[in-house]
Design a protein around this motif. Structure first.
Motif, mmCIF file in Angstrom:
data_model
loop_
_atom_site.group_PDB
_atom_site.id
_atom_site.type_symbol
_atom_site.label_atom_id
_atom_site.label_comp_id
_atom_site.label_asym_id
_atom_site.label_seq_id
_atom_site.Cartn_x
_atom_site.Cartn_y
_atom_site.Cartn_z
ATOM 1 N N PRO A 1 47.477 39.753 41.969
ATOM 2 C CA PRO A 1 46.497 38.842 42.598
ATOM 3 C C PRO A 1 45.044 39.119 42.231
ATOM 4 O O PRO A 1 44.216 39.512 43.058
ATOM 5 C CB PRO A 1 46.743 39.061 44.093
ATOM 6 C CG PRO A 1 47.218 40.462 44.194
ATOM 7 C CD PRO A 1 48.037 40.707 42.950
ATOM 8 N N TYR A 2 44.722 38.918 40.962
ATOM 9 C CA TYR A 2 43.346 38.988 40.489
ATOM 10 C C TYR A 2 43.043 37.723 39.705
ATOM 11 O O TYR A 2 43.956 37.076 39.171
ATOM 12 C CB TYR A 2 43.128 40.207 39.591
ATOM 13 C CG TYR A 2 43.088 41.530 40.331
ATOM 14 C CD1 TYR A 2 41.887 42.183 40.562
ATOM 15 C CD2 TYR A 2 44.257 42.122 40.793
ATOM 16 C CE1 TYR A 2 41.854 43.400 41.238
ATOM 17 C CE2 TYR A 2 44.237 43.328 41.473
ATOM 18 C CZ TYR A 2 43.028 43.962 41.688
ATOM 19 O OH TYR A 2 43.003 45.161 42.362
ATOM 20 N N ARG A 3 41.757 37.379 39.623
ATOM 21 C CA ARG A 3 41.333 36.209 38.881
ATOM 22 C C ARG A 3 40.343 36.616 37.790
ATOM 23 O O ARG A 3 39.687 37.649 37.854
ATOM 24 C CB ARG A 3 40.679 35.185 39.814
ATOM 25 C CG ARG A 3 41.658 34.498 40.749
ATOM 26 C CD ARG A 3 42.530 33.509 39.993
ATOM 27 N NE ARG A 3 43.464 32.799 40.855
ATOM 28 C CZ ARG A 3 44.735 33.095 41.000
ATOM 29 N NH1 ARG A 3 45.242 34.133 40.341
ATOM 30 N NH2 ARG A 3 45.528 32.378 41.778
ATOM 31 N N PHE A 4 40.237 35.748 36.791
ATOM 32 C CA PHE A 4 39.312 35.950 35.676
ATOM 33 C C PHE A 4 37.901 35.676 36.180
ATOM 34 O O PHE A 4 37.575 34.546 36.532
ATOM 35 C CB PHE A 4 39.680 35.000 34.543
ATOM 36 C CG PHE A 4 38.996 35.289 33.240
ATOM 37 C CD1 PHE A 4 39.672 35.944 32.228
ATOM 38 C CD2 PHE A 4 37.682 34.908 33.021
ATOM 39 C CE1 PHE A 4 39.046 36.211 31.020
ATOM 40 C CE2 PHE A 4 37.051 35.177 31.827
ATOM 41 C CZ PHE A 4 37.731 35.835 30.818
ATOM 42 N N GLY A 5 37.056 36.714 36.208
ATOM 43 C CA GLY A 5 35.715 36.541 36.741
ATOM 44 C C GLY A 5 34.654 36.279 35.698
ATOM 45 O O GLY A 5 33.718 35.509 35.926
ATOM 46 N N GLU B 1 41.588 38.508 44.179
ATOM 47 C CA GLU B 1 41.591 37.191 44.824
ATOM 48 C C GLU B 1 41.027 37.247 46.234
ATOM 49 O O GLU B 1 40.244 36.381 46.647
ATOM 50 C CB GLU B 1 43.021 36.640 44.882
ATOM 51 C CG GLU B 1 43.541 36.085 43.594
ATOM 52 C CD GLU B 1 44.938 35.517 43.752
ATOM 53 O OE1 GLU B 1 45.397 35.365 44.900
ATOM 54 O OE2 GLU B 1 45.564 35.219 42.728
ATOM 55 N N GLU B 2 41.430 38.233 46.991
ATOM 56 C CA GLU B 2 40.996 38.356 48.383
ATOM 57 C C GLU B 2 39.474 38.435 48.482
ATOM 58 O O GLU B 2 38.852 37.818 49.355
ATOM 59 C CB GLU B 2 41.634 39.592 49.012
ATOM 60 C CG GLU B 2 41.261 39.822 50.458
ATOM 61 C CD GLU B 2 41.862 41.110 51.006
ATOM 62 O OE1 GLU B 2 41.450 41.514 52.102
ATOM 63 O OE2 GLU B 2 42.730 41.702 50.334
ATOM 64 N N LEU B 3 38.850 39.184 47.582
ATOM 65 C CA LEU B 3 37.397 39.306 47.576
ATOM 66 C C LEU B 3 36.740 37.991 47.191
ATOM 67 O O LEU B 3 35.731 37.584 47.788
ATOM 68 C CB LEU B 3 36.973 40.417 46.621
ATOM 69 C CG LEU B 3 35.464 40.630 46.456
ATOM 70 C CD1 LEU B 3 34.823 41.011 47.786
ATOM 71 C CD2 LEU B 3 35.185 41.696 45.397
ATOM 72 N N LEU B 4 37.291 37.310 46.199
ATOM 73 C CA LEU B 4 36.739 36.025 45.792
ATOM 74 C C LEU B 4 36.751 35.020 46.933
ATOM 75 O O LEU B 4 35.811 34.242 47.101
ATOM 76 C CB LEU B 4 37.541 35.463 44.610
ATOM 77 C CG LEU B 4 37.101 35.866 43.206
ATOM 78 C CD1 LEU B 4 38.092 35.354 42.179
ATOM 79 C CD2 LEU B 4 35.708 35.330 42.894
#
Length: 329
Positions: A107-111, A236-239
């Motif tokens: 669960p990470y996104r391209f920042g 994702e949670e932070l975003l």
């Protein structure tokens, strides 16, 4: 009756005193303490995180109510473990790893993009200055089955050179073992990334970069720009919970990269301090590290193109498919 009246009056006075005391307590009570958000920022030791060096030194808390903790991660497997376990919130990683993790459901996104390619063809020969000159030659290439091989093959094909028939690609050495071979003159033509280009040139000035594969890619690719090589992943949670903090981090990160580009000597000193890398070599390498900060809205066309090229050579190199829209959202 008099006794009852006195009791009632005493009761009223007591109530008034209690109310006054309560108001006094309320007025003197301390304000509730706002919770501090701690964000873990990680960079992989090496060229991937050169642009983060000012952050490692200054350790800025980039937004109100945010405390940032910075860490240099010594090895890719350790970084992978920390991402998989959710220990880090923001991480600078190789761009193909970002796609692999996404396609595994991590669960990470391209920042952002924080660096472009840094591959060069180096040689001690005097007869090579263009892609055309590579025909009939043996080219030593590190990391078979990964990005350096695929970038080399792609740029050869884009210049009308058949990687199977027109050249001999030799994968005998990795990026560490090929360095002494180039220095000793046992290998005279190779694909090498920075900062190893600068390491070799410092030890044997006859070996120099003669072809910038980033420029070759830009000249022949569909986007007419070079390919990115470093991605910044954001949990994702932070975003979702604090996009303002993420935006603030990217602002200080972009400034850090700009500082590194302008201050190669000071960057070398920081690389030695925080990553145990030779200061002089890193200072020499900075102009060829192609540090470049870019948010997804602008970067996506060239990110997608790189992923499509990698997928065409080896689908597993990007996790089995080219990431779709949700990767960038």
């Amino acid at each position: 009756m008099k006794r009852v009246t006195v009791l009632i009056m005493l009761l009223i006075v007591s109530i008034i005193q209690l109310n006054l005391s309560a108001e006094g307590v309320k007025e003197n009570s301390p304000e509730p303490v706002a919770q501090t958000l701690t964000i873990q920022v990680a960079g992989l030791k090496g060229p991937t995180s050169i642009g983060m060096l000012p952050l490692f030194q200054n350790r800025p808390d980039f937004a109100a109510g945010v405390q940032a903790e910075y860490q240099v991660v010594p090895e890719p497997q350790i970084m992978l473990s920390r991402i998989m376990s959710g220990e880090v919130d923001i991480a600078a990683v190789p761009i193909n790893l970002a796609a692999v993790l996404h396609n595994k459901g991590v669960p990470y996104r391209f920042g952002a993009v924080s660096g472009d390619g840094l591959l060069y063809i180096v040689t001690s020969r005097s007869d090579i200055s263009s892609m055309e000159d590579l025909k009939g030659k043996t080219i030593y290439c590190i990391a078979q089955g990964s990005t350096p091989e695929f970038i080399l093959r792609y740029t050869l094909v884009q210049n009308g050179i058949d990687p199977e028939a027109d050249v001999n690609i030799d994968f005998t050495y990795d990026h560490v073992s090929i360095t002494p071979q180039l220095v000793a003159g046992n290998v005279d033509l190779a694909v090498l990334p920075e900062p190893f280009v600068s390491i070799v040139a410092a030890k044997n000035p006859a070996v120099q970069p003669v072809i910038d594969l980033q420029k070759v890619w830009a000249r022949t690719s569909g986007t007419r720009t070079t390919y990115p090589i470093t991605a910044v992943l954001v949990k994702e949670e932070l975003l979702r919970s604090n996009p303002e903090a993420v935006d603030a981090f990217f602002s200080v990160y972009a400034d850090a990269i700009d500082w590194v580009i302008v201050h190669p000597k000071e960057t070398g000193a920081l690389a030695e301090e925080f990553m145990d890398m030779p200061a002089g070599i890193i200072a020499s390498a900075v102009p060829r590290l192609n540090l470049h900060f870019q948010l997804p809205a602008e970067a996506r066309p060239r990110v997608d193109e790189l992923y499509r090229v990698l997928y065409s050579f080896a689908p597993a190199s990007v996790g089995g498919r080219v990431p779709a829209d949700e990767f960038y959202e």
